[in-house]
Each structure stands twice: as C-alpha cells, then as structure tokens.
Design a protein around this motif. Structure first.
Motif, short mmCIF file in Angstrom:
data_model
loop_
_atom_site.label_atom_id
_atom_site.label_comp_id
_atom_site.label_asym_id
_atom_site.label_seq_id
_atom_site.Cartn_x
_atom_site.Cartn_y
_atom_site.Cartn_z
N GLY A 101 -17.22 -12.59 -11.45
CA GLY A 101 -18.29 -13.40 -12.01
C GLY A 101 -18.01 -14.88 -11.99
O GLY A 101 -18.93 -15.70 -12.00
N ASN A 102 -16.73 -15.26 -11.96
CA ASN A 102 -16.34 -16.68 -11.94
C ASN A 102 -15.88 -17.14 -10.56
O ASN A 102 -15.31 -18.21 -10.42
CB ASN A 102 -15.22 -16.93 -12.95
N ASP A 103 -16.16 -16.32 -9.55
CA ASP A 103 -15.63 -16.55 -8.20
C ASP A 103 -16.53 -17.50 -7.41
O ASP A 103 -17.20 -17.11 -6.46
CB ASP A 103 -15.50 -15.20 -7.49
N SER A 104 -16.53 -18.78 -7.78
CA SER A 104 -17.45 -19.74 -7.16
C SER A 104 -17.16 -19.97 -5.68
O SER A 104 -18.07 -20.24 -4.89
CB SER A 104 -17.40 -21.07 -7.91
N THR A 105 -15.89 -19.88 -5.26
CA THR A 105 -15.56 -20.10 -3.85
C THR A 105 -15.54 -18.81 -3.04
O THR A 105 -15.30 -18.84 -1.83
CB THR A 105 -14.17 -20.75 -3.71
N LEU A 106 -15.78 -17.68 -3.74
CA LEU A 106 -15.73 -16.34 -3.12
C LEU A 106 -14.33 -15.96 -2.68
O LEU A 106 -14.15 -15.01 -1.92
CB LEU A 106 -16.70 -16.23 -1.94
N GLY A 107 -13.32 -16.69 -3.16
CA GLY A 107 -11.95 -16.37 -2.79
C GLY A 107 -11.51 -15.01 -3.28
O GLY A 107 -10.79 -14.29 -2.58
N VAL A 108 -11.93 -14.65 -4.50
CA VAL A 108 -11.58 -13.33 -5.04
C VAL A 108 -12.21 -12.23 -4.18
O VAL A 108 -11.56 -11.24 -3.85
CB VAL A 108 -12.03 -13.19 -6.50
N LEU A 109 -13.45 -12.44 -3.78
CA LEU A 109 -14.13 -11.43 -2.97
C LEU A 109 -13.57 -11.39 -1.54
O LEU A 109 -13.56 -10.34 -0.91
CB LEU A 109 -15.63 -11.69 -2.96
N ASP A 110 -13.12 -12.52 -1.04
CA ASP A 110 -12.43 -12.52 0.25
C ASP A 110 -11.18 -11.64 0.17
O ASP A 110 -10.94 -10.79 1.03
CB ASP A 110 -12.01 -13.95 0.65
N ASP A 111 -10.39 -11.86 -0.89
CA ASP A 111 -9.17 -11.07 -1.06
C ASP A 111 -9.49 -9.61 -1.29
O ASP A 111 -8.81 -8.72 -0.75
CB ASP A 111 -8.36 -11.61 -2.25
N LEU A 112 -10.52 -9.36 -2.09
CA LEU A 112 -10.92 -7.98 -2.35
C LEU A 112 -11.27 -7.26 -1.06
O LEU A 112 -10.89 -6.10 -0.85
CB LEU A 112 -12.10 -7.96 -3.33
N SER A 113 -12.00 -7.94 -0.19
CA SER A 113 -12.41 -7.33 1.08
C SER A 113 -11.20 -7.03 1.96
O SER A 113 -11.15 -5.99 2.63
CB SER A 113 -13.38 -8.25 1.83
#
Length: 247
Positions: A101-113
């Motif tokens: 929810g706080n992943d403004s740069t999408l870095g967390v979702l990049d790592d998650l993927s």
C-alpha cells in the motif's frame, strides 16, 4: 466473536480486539511509511496510550505483536526500538499488505514479482518431472476456464490464479507453494499490482500458459521453468504502471 459492550451512558464501544487491531494497524503504517525510522525509540506506553485513547494494556499487546512481526525490539530498561526493514516478517499479511500500500515506486512489487517468478518457475519444473495424464488434464481444464472468461476481467483473473495454484500443487513443494500463495493473495488485491493491461493482454496470457502446459506435458523441465519465469515477469512488466523506478 466478541460482541460490542455498553458504556455507562449506553453508548456502544468497540470490543478490545478491534481497538487493538486499529492501534496495531496504525503503528505498522507509521513504521512502513517511515514516520518511525529504523533505530528510533518508540514513545513510552503512557504517551501512546494518550495518543490513541486506549489503555496501556492495549499498547503493551500491540508492542508484542509488532515484535512478533520483527518490526521492533523490546529491551528491558532501554525502551522499544524500531527495527530495519530487513528484520521485518514480510510474509506477515499485515506487514506485506502495508508495504504494498505504501509502494509508491513499485519497488516492493518489482521484488515480489521476481521472487514469485523464481518460486513458481521451480514449481513448474517440478510439475514437469512428476505430472501424469490426469494432472495434464487438470491444467487443460484450468486453461479452458480462463479462455471461457476472456471477456470477464474479474472471472479471467480468478481462473488465472487457479491455474497457477494447480501448477503449484502438482509440484508437491509445500514450502514454496505456501510462500507463493501469500505473495499472490496480497498482491492481486492491489490496484498497483493489477496495473493496466495492454491490448490483447488476456490472449497473450493464454498463449504463455499454453507454453507452460506444453512443457509440463512433454516433461521438459527446463522449458517449464523458463516458460513460467518469462510469463510472470513479462506479465508484470506489461501491466506495470509508470512510476519513479528505484535507483
């Protein structure tokens, strides 16, 4: 389930479990958002009790929960210190959903993927080496269910998840499956992860799933691994929203 109880004035007050959950959510949000940084000392119980308007018991219990999530360290006589993100239990549902929810740069979702792609690639490889005719038929049924829902975005995504779960179950890798399920469950509910599908996105997904199934049916371990990794990483890259990428 606890029922709300009445105050002396007859007003309904939320049960203690709900109050504690609200406090915990707010504290996790403060840490993830950086309002409380690594190494910071948490305010004393008395201050937090006044700030949130709750008893010290609620604050004490919330600190225990934060410590269980790896977000703080409680040291007798030295206060409660905020831990770096490398210490957090990122598979904890509240921690993971707050990070997304706080992943403004999408870095967390990049790592998650990346992590999801690696796990599911290995599970697809395991499925290729172990799956039999009945298993192949199950995957074909899952693909057919996706194809039937190609004009229904929500239905297609649900069928898509079921396909991936079918591959996971065929791998017989319980640990990898459990981790991947957590990642999927808390990612698919995020608009950032859903992103924006390009034209013919569902048709592309069907083609990629077809290649995964073909590799599993022929027992080609390397092809199954490669096809699953390419699908997950490629799908994320296609729908990824524009953002300030991490340096």
């Amino acid at each position: 389930m606890s029922a709300p109880f009445q105050t002396t004035e007859g007003r309904t007050r939320a049960p203690i479990e709900r109050i504690g959950a609200t406090v915990l959510n707010d504290l996790v949000q403060s840490i993830v958002a950086g309002e409380l940084s690594s190494g910071d000392v948490m305010p004393p119980e008395s201050v937090l009790s006044t700030q949130f308007g709750v008893s010290r018991t609620v604050i004490r219990e919330s600190m225990k929960r934060l410590q269980e999530k790896g977000m703080v360290t409680v040291a007798q006589g030295r206060g409660t210190h905020v831990n770096p993100s490398t210490s957090w239990n990122v598979l904890d549902p509240l921690v993971l959903s707050t990070m997304i929810g706080n992943d403004s740069t999408l870095g967390v979702l990049d790592d998650l993927s990346i992590v999801r792609g690696a796990l599911e690639a290995e599970m697809a490889a395991s499925a290729a080496s172990a799956a039999g005719p009945d298993d192949h038929a199950r995957l074909r049924d899952s693909l057919a269910a996706m194809s039937e829902r190609i004009d229904d975005s929500a239905g297609f995504r649900e069928a898509d998840v079921r396909f991936h779960i079918a591959v996971m179950e065929l791998s017989d890798n319980t640990l990898a499956e459990n981790i991947a399920r957590v990642l999927i469950a808390h990612a698919v509910g995020s608009n950032r992860y859903t992103g924006v599908d390009p034209e013919h996105a569902f048709e592309i997904t069907l083609g990629e799933h077809e290649r995964i199934i073909e590799a599993i049916e022929t027992g080609d371990v390397e092809a199954a691994r490669s096809a699953m990794s390419a699908h997950i990483l490629g799908s994320w890259e296609r729908r990824r929203l524009p953002s300030e990428r991490r340096k």
